[in-house]
Enzyme design. Structure first.
Site, PDB file in Angstrom:
ATOM      1  N   CYS A  91      56.627  61.379 -43.625  1.00 24.53           N
ATOM      2  CA  CYS A  91      55.868  61.040 -42.417  1.00 24.53           C
ATOM      3  C   CYS A  91      55.276  62.262 -41.727  1.00 24.53           C
ATOM      4  O   CYS A  91      54.491  62.127 -40.790  1.00 24.53           O
ATOM      5  CB  CYS A  91      56.751  60.263 -41.437  1.00 24.53           C
TER       6      CYS A  91
ATOM      7  N   HIS B 251      50.979  53.421 -37.648  1.00 27.79           N
ATOM      8  CA  HIS B 251      51.545  54.518 -38.436  1.00 27.79           C
ATOM      9  C   HIS B 251      51.038  54.523 -39.876  1.00 27.79           C
ATOM     10  O   HIS B 251      51.786  54.233 -40.802  1.00 27.79           O
ATOM     11  CB  HIS B 251      53.073  54.419 -38.405  1.00 27.79           C
TER      12      HIS B 251
END
Length: 396
Positions: A85, A338
């Protein structure tokens, strides 16, 4: 040996970000072209003016061709970056260091991801080779351990922690309402958040960040060249990346009540930037709120509040849009969405808008402090990487 600061040696001169969401009518190539085009327009330069590129994507492309193909690049170096991430943030970090080293004059970091139509209901993860003893669990299950661990360490009731989780989700959705590029733009009541279906442990659906498609990009140059392109550049003050030993799940001393990697990367970033009181010196913080308990723990791990007080500070509104230190004023992962490769660059995009006074309805009152922090967390508690950047609107 030490990490040397490159404070004020590199400047951001252009940014771009697509709306995040369900882009079933667009390919990852379409999103890349959109983000890169906006970024070039922001800086007032042509694609040919970029000397080198770093392309961040988790699962939506292989090699530098993921960028060179859609942009029809000829004779330019393109490096594909992946760091879970923190992928977009690491692409930015590499571009910044390339300029700081003198290797190139103008560099671009791009991040993009297509997740909504890949056949999976959540984030997909490449399979790693190991000896079979590695614990395999879903992201919600792993992060659901944070709440009970924090409550046990600090003597916080489950009810208070639940209230704080609800406030984080409510705050970030309220911020997203003001963001035209956010995936979710409807206000969510605290009652709805608390009654959302459980996913893992005490985590409900509305405690989890959005899965989205999107892209973002940034152009950086040497600080002394910045005003050739814009009257309001942002200067890179600090970059700190820490990869943990990934021993948490088998370490009897790790209790899941903190992220040591975040603490280490934050301390290093503050050292590089010369920050001694982040709560008072930062104008805003864009943090990795993958799940609501994560944001609560990050308030302590990033040094915004003292041990055991995060729930009280969250509930007091200290990190709301009009609080002492606005956290995720664009809605964060929770509301903005996201798309993994783009998320870190999206955070810097928000700092760009806020510190230049261009955030519109969501403009924060603290922007005159002139410093913004971004934070990405890749992996799971006890098994992760952490990235912290600090950017500022002024030299010095």
């Amino acid at each position: 040996m030490a990490t040397h600061s490159i404070k004020d040696r590199v400047a951001i001169i252009g940014v771009g970000c697509t709306p995040f969401g369900e882009h079933f009518d667009k390919s990852v190539d379409d999103l890349i072209v959109e983000a890169v085009t906006e970024t070039l327009d922001s800086a007032g330069i042509e694609l040919a003016d970029i000397d080198a590129f770093w392309m961040g994507t988790y699962v939506s492309g292989i090699s530098g061709l993921a960028l060179s193909r859609p942009m029809r690049l000829e004779g330019k170096p393109v490096t594909r970056v992946e760091n879970m991430c923190a992928t977009g943030s690491d692409a930015f970090r590499n571009a910044v260091y390339a300029v700081a080293s003198g290797a190139v004059d103008v560099a671009m970091a791009v991040g993009a991801e297509k997740l909504k139509d890949n056949g999976y209901s959540g984030l997909i993860s490449p399979k790693t080779q190991d000896d079979g003893t590695r614990i395999s669990t879903s992201a919600p299950a792993a992060f659901s351990l944070l709440g009970p661990a924090y409550q046990s360490r600090h003597g916080v009731s489950a009810e208070k922690f639940r209230d704080a989780m609800t406030h984080v989700a409510w705050k970030n959705h309220a911020n997203g309402v003001l963001n035209s590029r956010a995936q979710f733009r409807k206000p969510i009541s605290k009652e709805a958040i608390e009654k959302s279906p459980l996913v893992a442990g005490s985590l409900g659906v509305l405690d989890c960040s959005g899965v989205a498609d999107g892209a973002a990009a940034i152009i950086v140059v040497r600080a002394e060249d910045a005003h050739k392109y814009t009257q309001k550049p942002l200067y890179v003050k600090a970059l700190a990346l820490v990869s943990g030993a990934a021993a948490g799940p088998i370490d009897a001393n790790y209790d899941y009540a903190e992220f040591p990697e975040v603490r280490a990367s934050a301390a290093e970033a503050y050292r590089q930037a010369g920050i001694t009181n982040p709560r008072a010196e930062l104008a805003l913080a864009e943090v990795h709120d993958c799940f609501t308990p994560t944001e609560i723990l990050l308030m302590e791990d990033l040094g915004f509040t003292s041990a055991g007080t995060a729930c009280d500070e969250v509930l007091a509104g200290s990190f709301d849009h009009d609080g002492d230190l606005p956290v995720n004023p664009d809605g964060g992962l929770k509301s903005f969405g996201h798309p993994v490769g783009a998320s870190g660059l999206r955070m810097i995009f928000e700092c760009w808008l806020q510190l230049r006074g261009q955030a519109g309805d969501r403009q924060i009152a603290t922007a005159d402090r002139g410093l913004g922090l971004t934070h990405n967390l890749g992996g799971a508690p006890g098994d992760c990487v952490s990235f912290v950047s600090i950017v500022g609107s002024k030299l010095g």
